[in-house]
Design a protein around this motif. Structure first.
Motif, PDB file in Angstrom:
ATOM      1  N   GLU A 160       0.820  -1.214   0.000  1.00 14.03           N
ATOM      2  CA  GLU A 160       0.000   0.000   0.000  1.00 14.03           C
ATOM      3  C   GLU A 160       0.856   1.266   0.000  1.00 14.03           C
ATOM      4  N   GLY A 161       2.165   1.100   0.198  1.00 11.75           N
ATOM      5  CA  GLY A 161       3.043   2.267   0.259  1.00 11.75           C
ATOM      6  C   GLY A 161       3.125   2.895   1.628  1.00 11.75           C
ATOM      7  N   LEU A 162       2.721   2.152   2.674  1.00 11.25           N
ATOM      8  CA  LEU A 162       2.759   2.698   4.030  1.00 11.25           C
ATOM      9  C   LEU A 162       4.189   2.714   4.557  1.00 11.25           C
ATOM     10  N   GLY A 163       4.486   3.632   5.449  1.00  7.20           N
ATOM     11  CA  GLY A 163       5.790   3.678   6.108  1.00  7.20           C
ATOM     12  C   GLY A 163       5.845   2.691   7.259  1.00  7.20           C
ATOM     13  N   ILE A 216       2.742   0.969   9.664  1.00  3.31           N
ATOM     14  CA  ILE A 216       2.583  -0.491   9.726  1.00  3.31           C
ATOM     15  C   ILE A 216       2.732  -0.963  11.171  1.00  3.31           C
ATOM     16  N   ALA A 217       3.732  -0.419  11.864  1.00  2.87           N
ATOM     17  CA  ALA A 217       3.954  -0.797  13.265  1.00  2.87           C
ATOM     18  C   ALA A 217       2.765  -0.406  14.137  1.00  2.87           C
ATOM     19  N   VAL A 274       9.478  -3.590  12.973  1.00  2.00           N
ATOM     20  CA  VAL A 274       9.087  -3.691  11.566  1.00  2.00           C
ATOM     21  C   VAL A 274      10.278  -3.389  10.659  1.00  2.00           C
ATOM     22  N   SER A 275      11.052  -2.352  10.992  1.00  2.00           N
ATOM     23  CA  SER A 275      12.189  -1.994  10.132  1.00  2.00           C
ATOM     24  C   SER A 275      13.221  -3.111  10.089  1.00  2.00           C
ATOM     25  N   THR A 299       9.033   6.938   8.664  1.00  2.00           N
ATOM     26  CA  THR A 299       8.069   7.761   9.388  1.00  2.00           C
ATOM     27  C   THR A 299       6.681   7.725   8.789  1.00  2.00           C
ATOM     28  N   GLY A 300       6.508   7.027   7.696  1.00  3.46           N
ATOM     29  CA  GLY A 300       5.198   6.995   7.061  1.00  3.46           C
ATOM     30  C   GLY A 300       4.816   8.330   6.473  1.00  3.46           C
TER      31      GLY A 300
END
Length: 239
Positions: free
Chosen positions: A20-23, A27-28, A38-39, A227-228
């Motif tokens: 979806e292109g989320l940062g 997501i976290a 997550v990273s 950072t999304g």
């Protein structure tokens, strides 16, 4: 469960979020996990563009089997190991061009638990004069490596390394390169476009402008990954 190991379902949600292109931060948040979890998960399993939930699940199982065959991990590093690490970080920062005292202050802040210390605390930890700290933090502020502020409940100002530290410093470096590129472009007119010096100036200007644009896009891309798309706000503590 939050705080436990990632499940197959967690990894499927991570893959869906990346699609979806989320940062990482968003997501976290949806998973109820630290952004660092997550990273690390994505970085060790193909990166944002190559992450696949099933492959990540299999790779995790393989790593777990290898770890069971290895000796138990060592105990957390003691004060001596921390000091050694801080000294090695200082030496590397000196190699990047920072004055030694400035590098010591930066390393001390970077290795501190909260990432924020007052001038008095820095002077006590490094066993130097307040004047030395004042000069160092002024330089670090100018390079946009630290920010100044006052934490709730504390009377004195503190100096902080936050989530946007490296982004700001990277962008400051890009701006300096652009200033050189601009001056070099002016030099073409000063020396003449057909002169040896003018040609050299044109090459320098074109190179630095092109590199600066590429680096700025790359920096912004990775900032948004972590950072999304929102500005990171320096949070206390380590995840």
């Amino acid at each position: 469960m939050p705080g436990g190991r990632l499940t197959r379902q967690d990894r499927q949600q991570i893959a869906a979020g990346l699609a979806e292109g989320l940062g990482y931060a968003e997501i976290a948040r949806r998973l109820g996990r630290p952004t660092s979890t997550v990273s690390r998960e994505v970085s060790r399993n193909g990166g944002p563009e190559g992450y696949r939930a099933d492959q990540a699940q299999r790779a995790t199982g393989q790593r777990a089997r290898r770890q069971r065959q290895q000796p138990p991990p060592a105990a957390p590093a003691g004060p001596e190991a921390v000091r050694d690490f801080q000294e090695r970080l200082t030496a590397l920062l000196v190699l990047t061009g920072l004055p030694r005292m400035t590098a010591r202050v930066a390393a001390c802040l970077f290795c501190s638990r909260t990432g924020a210390l007052t001038a008095r605390e820095l002077a006590e930890r490094l066993r130097v004069s307040p004047a030395s700290i004042s000069t160092a933090v002024a330089y670090l502020e100018e390079q946009e490596l630290i920010v100044r502020g006052r934490d709730p409940g504390r009377r004195r100002e503190s100096y902080r390394v936050d989530d946007d530290m490296w982004y700001r410093a990277f962008m400051a470096s890009i701006r300096r390169n652009e200033m050189i590129a601009e001056l070099a472009a002016e030099g073409v007119g000063v020396f003449g476009p057909d002169s040896t010096t003018g040609v050299r100036m044109a090459q320098v200007s074109e190179f630095l402008y092109g590199m600066s644009a590429d680096m700025a896009r790359m920096a912004e891309r990775w900032r948004q990954v972590f950072t999304g798309g929102r500005a990171a706000g320096g949070q206390d503590g380590n995840e």
